[in-house]
Design an enzyme around this catalytic site. Structure first.
Site, PDB file in Angstrom:
ATOM      1  N   TYR A  61       1.105  -1.262   0.022  1.00 17.23           N
ATOM      2  CA  TYR A  61      -0.104  -0.104  -0.042  1.00 17.23           C
ATOM      3  C   TYR A  61       1.089   1.482  -0.158  1.00 17.23           C
ATOM      4  O   TYR A  61       0.455   2.920  -0.412  1.00 17.23           O
ATOM      5  CB  TYR A  61      -1.253  -0.195   1.113  1.00 17.23           C
ATOM      6  CG  TYR A  61      -2.011  -0.529   0.580  1.00 17.23           C
ATOM      7  CD1 TYR A  61      -3.267  -0.124  -0.090  1.00 17.23           C
ATOM      8  CD2 TYR A  61      -2.314  -2.363   0.843  1.00 17.23           C
ATOM      9  CE1 TYR A  61      -3.788  -1.069  -0.214  1.00 17.23           C
ATOM     10  CE2 TYR A  61      -3.312  -3.149   0.812  1.00 17.23           C
ATOM     11  CZ  TYR A  61      -4.288  -1.918   0.103  1.00 17.23           C
ATOM     12  OH  TYR A  61      -5.057  -3.522   0.008  1.00 17.23           O
ATOM     13  N   ASN A 112     -12.262   2.765  -6.741  1.00 15.00           N
ATOM     14  CA  ASN A 112     -11.148   3.475  -6.507  1.00 15.00           C
ATOM     15  C   ASN A 112     -10.164   3.669  -4.836  1.00 15.00           C
ATOM     16  O   ASN A 112     -11.610   4.800  -4.975  1.00 15.00           O
ATOM     17  CB  ASN A 112     -10.639   4.133  -7.500  1.00 15.00           C
ATOM     18  CG  ASN A 112     -10.730   3.543  -9.168  1.00 15.00           C
ATOM     19  OD1 ASN A 112     -11.112   2.859  -8.895  1.00 15.00           O
ATOM     20  ND2 ASN A 112     -11.140   4.482 -10.026  1.00 15.00           N
ATOM     21  N   HIS A 156     -14.878   1.610  -1.516  1.00  7.60           N
ATOM     22  CA  HIS A 156     -13.199   0.984  -1.138  1.00  7.60           C
ATOM     23  C   HIS A 156     -12.659   1.052  -0.248  1.00  7.60           C
ATOM     24  O   HIS A 156     -11.573   1.048  -0.438  1.00  7.60           O
ATOM     25  CB  HIS A 156     -13.007   0.113  -2.252  1.00  7.60           C
ATOM     26  CG  HIS A 156     -13.832  -0.384  -3.064  1.00  7.60           C
ATOM     27  ND1 HIS A 156     -13.529  -1.740  -4.513  1.00  7.60           N
ATOM     28  CD2 HIS A 156     -15.471  -1.578  -1.841  1.00  7.60           C
ATOM     29  CE1 HIS A 156     -14.875  -2.465  -4.381  1.00  7.60           C
ATOM     30  NE2 HIS A 156     -15.665  -2.103  -3.733  1.00  7.60           N
ATOM     31  N   CYS A 183      -0.472   2.386  16.546  1.00 11.39           N
ATOM     32  CA  CYS A 183      -1.562   2.905  17.386  1.00 11.39           C
ATOM     33  C   CYS A 183      -0.865   4.131  18.925  1.00 11.39           C
ATOM     34  O   CYS A 183      -0.167   3.227  19.580  1.00 11.39           O
ATOM     35  CB  CYS A 183      -3.061   2.427  17.717  1.00 11.39           C
ATOM     36  SG  CYS A 183      -3.641   3.350  18.712  1.00 11.39           S
ATOM     37  N   THR A 202     -14.850  -0.196 -15.397  1.00 14.09           N
ATOM     38  CA  THR A 202     -14.838  -1.378 -14.386  1.00 14.09           C
ATOM     39  C   THR A 202     -15.513  -2.711 -14.822  1.00 14.09           C
ATOM     40  O   THR A 202     -15.984  -2.730 -15.602  1.00 14.09           O
ATOM     41  CB  THR A 202     -15.692  -0.940 -12.969  1.00 14.09           C
ATOM     42  OG1 THR A 202     -16.146  -2.556 -12.156  1.00 14.09           O
ATOM     43  CG2 THR A 202     -16.796  -0.458 -13.052  1.00 14.09           C
ATOM     44  N   ASN A 246     -15.604   1.738 -21.505  1.00  9.47           N
ATOM     45  CA  ASN A 246     -14.773   1.035 -21.385  1.00  9.47           C
ATOM     46  C   ASN A 246     -14.259   0.773 -21.970  1.00  9.47           C
ATOM     47  O   ASN A 246     -15.349  -0.348 -23.491  1.00  9.47           O
ATOM     48  CB  ASN A 246     -15.164  -0.601 -20.298  1.00  9.47           C
ATOM     49  CG  ASN A 246     -14.417  -1.176 -19.810  1.00  9.47           C
ATOM     50  OD1 ASN A 246     -13.316  -1.946 -20.494  1.00  9.47           O
ATOM     51  ND2 ASN A 246     -14.517  -2.208 -18.729  1.00  9.47           N
TER      52      ASN A 246
HETATM   53  P1  OAD Z   1     -10.140  -3.903 -12.550  1.00  9.63           P
HETATM   54  O1  OAD Z   1      -9.160  -4.353 -12.995  1.00  9.63           O
HETATM   55  O2  OAD Z   1     -11.744  -5.645 -12.525  1.00  9.63           O
HETATM   56  O3  OAD Z   1     -11.095  -4.071 -14.345  1.00  9.63           O
HETATM   57  C1  OAD Z   1     -10.962  -2.716 -15.116  1.00  9.63           C
HETATM   58  C2  OAD Z   1     -11.687  -2.150 -15.975  1.00  9.63           C
HETATM   59  O4  OAD Z   1     -11.351  -1.275 -16.267  1.00  9.63           O
HETATM   60  C3  OAD Z   1     -11.408  -3.079 -17.144  1.00  9.63           C
HETATM   61  O5  OAD Z   1     -12.849  -3.896 -17.453  1.00  9.63           O
HETATM   62  C4  OAD Z   1     -11.255  -2.948 -18.599  1.00  9.63           C
HETATM   63  O6  OAD Z   1     -11.472  -2.855 -19.042  1.00  9.63           O
HETATM   64  C5  OAD Z   1     -10.937  -1.172 -17.752  1.00  9.63           C
HETATM   65  N1  OAD Z   1     -10.302  -0.170 -17.904  1.00  9.63           N
HETATM   66  C6  OAD Z   1      -8.718  -0.900 -18.646  1.00  9.63           C
HETATM   67  N2  OAD Z   1      -8.809   0.518 -18.925  1.00  9.63           N
HETATM   68  C7  OAD Z   1      -9.707   1.709 -19.453  1.00  9.63           C
HETATM   69  C8  OAD Z   1      -9.742   2.669 -19.642  1.00  9.63           C
HETATM   70  N3  OAD Z   1      -8.427   3.271 -20.370  1.00  9.63           N
HETATM   71  N4  OAD Z   1     -10.757   3.326 -20.140  1.00  9.63           N
HETATM   72  C9  OAD Z   1     -11.640   2.892 -19.402  1.00  9.63           C
HETATM   73  N5  OAD Z   1     -11.852   1.444 -19.103  1.00  9.63           N
HETATM   74  C10 OAD Z   1     -10.848   0.870 -18.445  1.00  9.63           C
HETATM   75  O7  OAD Z   1     -11.246  -2.649 -11.852  1.00  9.63           O
HETATM   76  P2  OAD Z   1     -12.506  -3.210 -10.713  1.00  9.63           P
HETATM   77  O8  OAD Z   1     -13.513  -3.086 -11.704  1.00  9.63           O
HETATM   78  O9  OAD Z   1     -12.127  -1.080  -9.991  1.00  9.63           O
HETATM   79  O10 OAD Z   1     -10.855  -3.717  -5.121  1.00  9.63           O
HETATM   80  O11 OAD Z   1     -11.969  -3.930  -9.819  1.00  9.63           O
HETATM   81  C11 OAD Z   1     -12.643  -4.037  -8.290  1.00  9.63           C
HETATM   82  C12 OAD Z   1     -12.482  -4.200  -7.383  1.00  9.63           C
HETATM   83  O12 OAD Z   1     -11.530  -5.485  -7.598  1.00  9.63           O
HETATM   84  C13 OAD Z   1     -11.391  -3.183  -7.028  1.00  9.63           C
HETATM   85  O13 OAD Z   1     -11.350  -1.641  -6.341  1.00  9.63           O
HETATM   86  C14 OAD Z   1      -9.780  -3.678  -6.203  1.00  9.63           C
HETATM   87  C15 OAD Z   1     -10.139  -5.007  -7.096  1.00  9.63           C
HETATM   88  O14 OAD Z   1      -9.590  -6.323  -6.532  1.00  9.63           O
HETATM   89  C16 OAD Z   1     -10.130  -4.786  -3.822  1.00  9.63           C
HETATM   90  O15 OAD Z   1      -8.754  -3.796  -3.972  1.00  9.63           O
HETATM   91  C17 OAD Z   1     -11.043  -5.018  -2.660  1.00  9.63           C
END
Ligand code: OAD
Length: 307
Positions: free
Chosen positions: A115, A150, A167, A214, A255, A280
């Site tokens: 992180y 995000n 999140h 802490c 997403t 996307n």
């Molecule tokens: P993902 O990595 O699952 O999905 C990212 C999405 O962004 C994919 O569908 C890509 O096709 C798309 N993408 C890539 N480049 C892009 C661009 N320039 N413009 C638009 N879209 C684009 O990420 P999240 O859906 O955010 O949680 O994942 C959800 C959660 O899973 C996150 O918050 C995280 C992850 O594991 C934790 O870490 C707990």
């Protein structure tokens, strides 16, 4: 795909969790869908710059907009997504070793260092045109809610004011026992102490990473984010579902729509009669049900609205 409950802790499809294993007891309140509240908007937003007359028509007709963003919206700022092949975090790291409470208990130094690396990364990039466009669109609607998965603060840095960070946020840390939460940019001395080791936290040598403790109870500080298997912040996810059910236009941006309960938001919007537009370059899990799919990178497509 099996429909998963949104009254559940965060669960990734990628971790192979079956619907039956979802935990009960989410404090998220049930939301009653509403229908037929869309009236034509009076404010023409922008002329058609980006080639999608459909999208402009939907924007101009909308009064209440709800947006869900994911890692893809920050991709053009230089932050990797999670699930993209090769470049995604989860293509190179095991989420069960980095993004679960068990991982933190097993190896807090490793998790803290990962992180810290992401905090350095978030601090070294700038919001892109998609973040700026969403900030610019916010005041143009009767209601505009920006829900994000995000944790990088880029929406706030771009000027969005009504951001629901469901999140969490990597720039915050909290005592694992719940005594205190600090933000990296707080002026107080505690913030300086908690994040002091960020610059040198070395993922390759986790045993030497000094995870801050802490001052009140001595427990470890942890990133103030939601890990797999944990509950989402109750008020934020509740408000997110209220906005999704009350909007007439829902934008699903960057997403994969694979992680619940966030992935239930476009479902709630659609059930309430809203149009759902996906932006996307690749099809998300929600693509078959989207009203309109725009297959372009978010910043490229939304740049026309960023001014
Ligand atoms: P993902 O990595 O699952 O999905 C990212 C999405 O962004 C994919 O569908 C890509 O096709 C798309 N993408 C890539 N480049 C892009 C661009 N320039 N413009 C638009 N879209 C684009 O990420 P999240 O859906 O955010 O949680 O994942 C959800 C959660 O899973 C996150 O918050 C995280 C992850 O594991 C934790 O870490 C707990």
């Amino acid at each position: 795909m099996t429909r998963r409950s949104r009254r559940a802790p965060i669960r990734p499809a990628a971790l192979g969790v079956r619907p039956g294993t979802l935990q009960a007891g989410d404090t998220h309140a049930a939301v009653t869908p509403r229908r037929g509240h869309s009236t034509p908007g009076t404010l023409p937003l922008v002329p058609r710059y980006n080639g999608s007359m459909d999208f402009d028509g939907m924007l101009n007709a909308a009064n209440r907009v709800c947006v869900l963003t994911g890692a893809g919206v920050s991709a053009e700022s230089g932050i990797p997504t999670f699930r993209d092949a090769q470049t995604g975090f989860w293509a190179n790291f095991d989420p069960t070793e980095l993004a679960t409470p068990e991982a933190f208990r097993r190896n807090p130094g490793r998790v803290w260092a990962w992180y810290a690396m992401r905090r350095r990364m978030a601090g070294s990039v700038e919001p892109n045109a998609a973040h700026r466009a969403l900030a610019a669109l916010e005041p143009r609607f009767e209601r505009f809610a920006l829900v994000t998965q995000n944790v990088d603060s880029l929406h706030s840095r771009a000027g969005s004011s009504n951001v629901l960070e469901i999140h969490g946020n990597i720039l915050r840390a909290r005592c694992a026992s719940g005594c205190v939460t600090v933000h990296r940019d707080d002026a107080g001395p505690l913030s300086g102490e908690v994040f002091a080791g960020d610059a040198s936290a070395d993922e390759s040598d986790p045993d030497r990473v000094a995870v801050p403790r802490c001052p009140q109870c001595g427990d470890l500080f942890r990133p103030d984010v939601v890990w797999f298997g944990e509950m989402l912040p109750a008020r934020a996810i509740e408000r997110a579902f209220e906005h999704a059910a009350a909007c007439d236009l829902f934008l699903l941006i960057g997403t994969s729509a694979e992680v619940y309960p966030a992935a239930g938001l476009p479902e709630a919007a659609l059930e309430s009669g809203a149009k759902v537009v996906e932006i996307n370059p690749k099809a998300s899990a929600f693509a078959p049900r989207a009203t309109l799919s725009i297959r372009q990178p978010a910043a490229e497509f939304l740049a026309a609205y960023a001014e």
